[in-house]
Design a protein around this motif. Structure first.
Motif, PDB file in Angstrom:
ATOM      1  N   THR A 150       7.048   0.973 107.216  1.00 22.03           N
ATOM      2  CA  THR A 150       7.151   2.184 106.392  1.00 22.03           C
ATOM      3  C   THR A 150       6.097   2.177 105.273  1.00 22.03           C
ATOM      4  O   THR A 150       5.521   3.212 104.951  1.00 22.03           O
ATOM      5  CB  THR A 150       8.565   2.333 105.801  1.00 22.03           C
ATOM      6  OG1 THR A 150       8.945   1.093 105.206  1.00 22.03           O
ATOM      7  CG2 THR A 150       9.573   2.677 106.871  1.00 22.03           C
ATOM      8  N   GLU A 193       0.596  10.795 105.994  1.00 21.93           N
ATOM      9  CA  GLU A 193       1.148   9.562 106.584  1.00 21.93           C
ATOM     10  C   GLU A 193       0.325   9.099 107.780  1.00 21.93           C
ATOM     11  O   GLU A 193      -0.277   9.919 108.474  1.00 21.93           O
ATOM     12  CB  GLU A 193       2.558   9.855 107.106  1.00 21.93           C
ATOM     13  CG  GLU A 193       3.636   9.531 106.133  1.00 21.93           C
ATOM     14  CD  GLU A 193       4.987   9.327 106.823  1.00 21.93           C
ATOM     15  OE1 GLU A 193       5.136   9.679 107.994  1.00 21.93           O
ATOM     16  OE2 GLU A 193       5.874   8.815 106.144  1.00 21.93           O
ATOM     17  N   ALA A 243       3.228   5.031 104.955  1.00 19.38           N
ATOM     18  CA  ALA A 243       3.158   5.822 103.714  1.00 19.38           C
ATOM     19  C   ALA A 243       1.762   5.730 103.088  1.00 19.38           C
ATOM     20  O   ALA A 243       1.305   6.664 102.436  1.00 19.38           O
ATOM     21  CB  ALA A 243       4.214   5.330 102.732  1.00 19.38           C
TER      22      ALA A 243
END
Ligand code: 5GP
Length: 210
Positions: free
Chosen positions: A87, A3, A91
Protein backbone atom coordinates in the motif's frame (compact mmCIF):
# COMPACT_ATOMS: atom_id res chain seq x y z
CA UNK A 1 -0.28 12.00 -6.70
CA UNK A 2 -1.54 9.26 -8.97
CA UNK A 3 -1.42 5.76 -7.44
CA UNK A 4 0.82 3.09 -8.90
CA UNK A 5 -0.66 0.06 -10.64
CA UNK A 6 -0.99 -3.31 -8.97
CA UNK A 7 -0.16 -6.31 -11.19
CA UNK A 8 -1.08 -9.79 -9.99
CA UNK A 9 0.46 -12.82 -11.67
CA UNK A 10 -0.73 -16.38 -10.99
CA UNK A 11 -0.29 -19.69 -12.71
CA UNK A 12 0.57 -23.28 -11.94
CA UNK A 13 3.83 -24.20 -10.33
CA UNK A 14 6.23 -24.86 -13.21
CA UNK A 15 4.54 -22.44 -15.62
CA UNK A 16 7.56 -20.18 -15.29
CA UNK A 17 5.93 -17.25 -13.49
CA UNK A 18 9.03 -16.55 -11.43
CA UNK A 19 11.33 -16.17 -14.41
CA UNK A 20 8.87 -14.05 -16.38
CA UNK A 21 8.17 -11.83 -13.39
CA UNK A 22 11.92 -11.31 -12.79
CA UNK A 23 12.23 -10.28 -16.42
CA UNK A 24 9.43 -7.72 -15.97
CA UNK A 25 11.20 -6.35 -12.90
CA UNK A 26 14.42 -5.99 -14.91
CA UNK A 27 12.72 -4.31 -17.85
CA UNK A 28 10.32 -1.95 -16.05
CA UNK A 29 11.67 -1.53 -12.53
CA UNK A 30 8.32 -2.66 -11.10
CA UNK A 31 8.58 -3.45 -7.43
CA UNK A 32 8.13 -7.17 -6.65
CA UNK A 33 6.37 -7.90 -3.38
CA UNK A 34 8.20 -10.39 -1.13
CA UNK A 35 5.75 -12.82 0.47
CA UNK A 36 5.94 -14.39 3.89
CA UNK A 37 5.77 -18.18 4.05
CA UNK A 38 5.95 -21.03 6.54
CA UNK A 39 7.53 -23.32 3.92
CA UNK A 40 11.21 -24.16 4.36
CA UNK A 41 13.66 -22.48 1.99
CA UNK A 42 14.77 -24.50 -1.06
CA UNK A 43 18.47 -24.63 -1.87
CA UNK A 44 19.62 -21.24 -3.13
CA UNK A 45 16.60 -19.32 -1.82
CA UNK A 46 17.43 -16.25 0.23
CA UNK A 47 15.44 -15.04 3.23
CA UNK A 48 14.12 -11.55 2.57
CA UNK A 49 14.66 -11.82 -1.18
CA UNK A 50 12.69 -14.88 -2.33
CA UNK A 51 10.44 -14.99 0.71
CA UNK A 52 10.44 -14.08 4.37
CA UNK A 53 10.72 -17.57 5.81
CA UNK A 54 8.93 -17.59 9.16
CA UNK A 55 7.44 -20.11 11.59
CA UNK A 56 3.71 -20.66 11.90
CA UNK A 57 3.45 -18.67 15.14
CA UNK A 58 4.86 -15.53 13.53
CA UNK A 59 2.72 -16.01 10.44
CA UNK A 60 -0.48 -16.36 12.49
CA UNK A 61 0.50 -13.36 14.62
CA UNK A 62 0.77 -11.30 11.42
CA UNK A 63 -2.68 -12.59 10.39
CA UNK A 64 -4.15 -11.53 13.74
CA UNK A 65 -2.62 -8.07 13.35
CA UNK A 66 -4.21 -7.73 9.88
CA UNK A 67 -0.71 -7.49 8.43
CA UNK A 68 -1.54 -9.25 5.17
CA UNK A 69 -3.19 -7.91 2.04
CA UNK A 70 -4.14 -11.55 1.49
CA UNK A 71 -2.92 -14.92 2.64
CA UNK A 72 -3.70 -18.52 1.75
CA UNK A 73 -2.69 -22.06 2.53
CA UNK A 74 -1.01 -23.55 -0.53
CA UNK A 75 0.32 -27.12 -0.51
CA UNK A 76 0.17 -27.36 3.32
CA UNK A 77 2.08 -24.12 3.88
CA UNK A 78 0.94 -20.59 4.55
CA UNK A 79 1.81 -17.81 2.12
CA UNK A 80 0.88 -14.16 2.58
CA UNK A 81 1.48 -10.75 1.02
CA UNK A 82 2.65 -8.22 3.63
CA UNK A 83 0.20 -5.33 3.34
CA UNK A 84 2.20 -2.24 4.33
CA UNK A 85 4.96 -2.42 1.68
CA UNK A 86 2.34 -2.80 -1.07
CA UNK A 87 0.00 0.00 0.00
CA UNK A 88 2.90 2.38 0.76
CA UNK A 89 4.48 1.88 -2.64
CA UNK A 90 1.20 2.18 -4.53
CA UNK A 91 0.40 5.40 -2.66
CA UNK A 92 3.85 6.71 -3.64
CA UNK A 93 2.96 6.15 -7.30
CA UNK A 94 5.08 3.02 -7.70
CA UNK A 95 3.84 -0.08 -9.51
CA UNK A 96 3.79 -3.32 -7.54
CA UNK A 97 3.88 -6.91 -8.75
CA UNK A 98 2.41 -9.81 -6.76
CA UNK A 99 3.19 -13.38 -7.71
CA UNK A 100 0.55 -15.31 -5.79
CA UNK A 101 -1.83 -18.26 -6.17
CA UNK A 102 -5.41 -18.00 -7.42
CA UNK A 103 -7.01 -18.06 -3.94
CA UNK A 104 -4.92 -15.05 -2.97
CA UNK A 105 -5.48 -13.30 -6.31
CA UNK A 106 -9.25 -13.55 -5.91
CA UNK A 107 -9.04 -12.05 -2.43
CA UNK A 108 -6.93 -9.17 -3.78
CA UNK A 109 -9.52 -8.65 -6.52
CA UNK A 110 -12.15 -7.88 -3.88
CA UNK A 111 -9.98 -5.14 -2.39
CA UNK A 112 -8.27 -3.89 -5.56
CA UNK A 113 -10.69 -4.39 -8.45
CA UNK A 114 -8.48 -2.04 -10.47
CA UNK A 115 -5.58 -4.48 -10.25
CA UNK A 116 -4.35 -6.12 -13.44
CA UNK A 117 -4.80 -9.89 -13.16
CA UNK A 118 -2.60 -12.05 -15.37
CA UNK A 119 -2.54 -15.84 -15.61
CA UNK A 120 0.51 -17.70 -16.92
CA UNK A 121 -0.24 -21.01 -18.65
CA UNK A 122 2.21 -23.73 -19.64
CA UNK A 123 2.15 -24.75 -23.33
CA UNK A 124 0.77 -28.19 -22.33
CA UNK A 125 0.22 -30.38 -19.27
CA UNK A 126 2.91 -32.74 -20.53
CA UNK A 127 5.40 -29.88 -20.62
CA UNK A 128 4.27 -28.74 -17.16
CA UNK A 129 4.93 -32.24 -15.79
CA UNK A 130 8.33 -32.30 -17.49
CA UNK A 131 9.26 -28.93 -15.96
CA UNK A 132 8.12 -29.89 -12.46
CA UNK A 133 9.88 -33.26 -12.62
CA UNK A 134 13.08 -31.47 -13.56
CA UNK A 135 13.09 -29.70 -10.20
CA UNK A 136 15.06 -32.01 -7.95
CA UNK A 137 13.58 -30.31 -4.88
CA UNK A 138 10.14 -31.94 -5.20
CA UNK A 139 9.25 -35.55 -4.38
CA UNK A 140 7.10 -37.58 -6.77
CA UNK A 141 4.12 -37.29 -4.41
CA UNK A 142 4.56 -33.51 -4.29
CA UNK A 143 4.67 -33.41 -8.10
CA UNK A 144 1.40 -35.37 -8.44
CA UNK A 145 -0.20 -33.07 -5.88
CA UNK A 146 0.95 -30.00 -7.75
CA UNK A 147 -0.32 -31.23 -11.13
CA UNK A 148 -3.76 -31.97 -9.66
CA UNK A 149 -3.86 -28.58 -7.96
CA UNK A 150 -2.77 -26.89 -11.18
CA UNK A 151 -5.76 -28.18 -13.08
CA UNK A 152 -8.12 -26.99 -10.33
CA UNK A 153 -6.44 -23.58 -10.37
CA UNK A 154 -6.80 -23.23 -14.12
CA UNK A 155 -10.58 -23.49 -13.75
CA UNK A 156 -10.50 -19.98 -12.24
CA UNK A 157 -8.86 -18.37 -15.25
CA UNK A 158 -12.06 -16.46 -16.14
CA UNK A 159 -11.41 -14.20 -13.16
CA UNK A 160 -8.23 -12.88 -14.80
CA UNK A 161 -7.84 -10.07 -17.33
CA UNK A 162 -5.02 -11.59 -19.39
CA UNK A 163 -3.53 -14.96 -20.13
CA UNK A 164 0.06 -15.55 -21.28
CA UNK A 165 1.15 -18.97 -22.55
CA UNK A 166 4.76 -19.52 -21.62
CA UNK A 167 6.29 -21.65 -24.33
CA UNK A 168 9.43 -19.55 -24.65
CA UNK A 169 10.52 -17.25 -21.83
CA UNK A 170 11.56 -14.38 -24.10
CA UNK A 171 8.19 -14.26 -25.89
CA UNK A 172 6.19 -14.66 -22.69
CA UNK A 173 8.21 -11.86 -21.09
CA UNK A 174 7.50 -9.68 -24.14
CA UNK A 175 3.77 -10.34 -23.74
CA UNK A 176 3.87 -9.43 -20.07
CA UNK A 177 5.79 -6.24 -20.86
CA UNK A 178 3.20 -5.40 -23.56
CA UNK A 179 0.39 -5.81 -21.00
CA UNK A 180 2.30 -3.52 -18.63
CA UNK A 181 2.63 -0.85 -21.32
CA UNK A 182 -0.98 -1.19 -22.45
CA UNK A 183 -2.31 -0.88 -18.90
CA UNK A 184 -0.35 2.32 -18.38
CA UNK A 185 -1.81 3.70 -21.60
CA UNK A 186 -5.42 3.01 -20.61
CA UNK A 187 -7.68 6.04 -20.68
CA UNK A 188 -8.77 6.57 -17.10
CA UNK A 189 -5.40 5.77 -15.64
CA UNK A 190 -4.22 9.27 -14.80
CA UNK A 191 -5.13 10.74 -18.16
CA UNK A 192 -7.28 13.42 -16.49
CA UNK A 193 -4.21 14.72 -14.66
CA UNK A 194 -2.35 14.89 -17.97
CA UNK A 195 -5.13 16.90 -19.64
CA UNK A 196 -5.32 19.20 -16.61
CA UNK A 197 -1.56 19.76 -16.81
CA UNK A 198 -1.90 20.60 -20.54
CA UNK A 199 -4.67 23.10 -19.76
CA UNK A 200 -2.51 24.85 -17.18
CA UNK A 201 0.49 24.83 -19.50
CA UNK A 202 -1.42 26.45 -22.36
CA UNK A 203 -3.27 29.08 -20.29
CA UNK A 204 -0.85 31.88 -21.12
CA UNK A 205 -1.00 31.21 -24.87
CA UNK A 206 -4.72 31.11 -25.53
CA UNK A 207 -7.00 34.06 -25.84
CA UNK A 208 -9.12 34.63 -22.69
CA UNK A 209 -12.31 34.37 -24.78
CA UNK A 210 -11.60 30.66 -25.67
P1 5GP B 1 6.40 -22.00 -4.06
O1 5GP B 1 6.37 -22.77 -2.78
O2 5GP B 1 6.59 -22.91 -5.25
O3 5GP B 1 7.39 -20.87 -4.03
O4 5GP B 1 4.97 -21.32 -4.24
C1 5GP B 1 3.81 -22.08 -4.19
C2 5GP B 1 2.62 -21.23 -4.61
O5 5GP B 1 2.37 -20.21 -3.64
C3 5GP B 1 2.80 -20.52 -5.93
O6 5GP B 1 1.60 -20.67 -6.70
C4 5GP B 1 2.98 -19.08 -5.55
O7 5GP B 1 2.52 -18.18 -6.55
C5 5GP B 1 2.10 -19.01 -4.32
N1 5GP B 1 2.43 -17.86 -3.46
C6 5GP B 1 3.64 -17.30 -3.22
N2 5GP B 1 3.52 -16.26 -2.40
C7 5GP B 1 2.21 -16.12 -2.13
C8 5GP B 1 1.44 -15.21 -1.34
O8 5GP B 1 1.93 -14.27 -0.73
N3 5GP B 1 0.10 -15.40 -1.30
C9 5GP B 1 -0.53 -16.42 -1.97
N4 5GP B 1 -1.84 -16.50 -1.88
N5 5GP B 1 0.16 -17.29 -2.72
C10 5GP B 1 1.50 -17.16 -2.80
Amino acid sequence: MEEGLLFIVSGPSGAGKGTICSELVKRTGISLSVSMTTRKPRPGEIDGKDYYFVNEALFLKTVSESGFLEYAKVYDHYYGTPKAPVTTRLAAGLDVLLEIDTQGALKVKNEWPDGVFIYILPPSMRELRRRITGRAADTLAAIELRLGESLKEMERIDQYDYCVVNERIEEAANSLAAIFTAEHARVGRGVRETIQAYKEEIQCYIHPSI
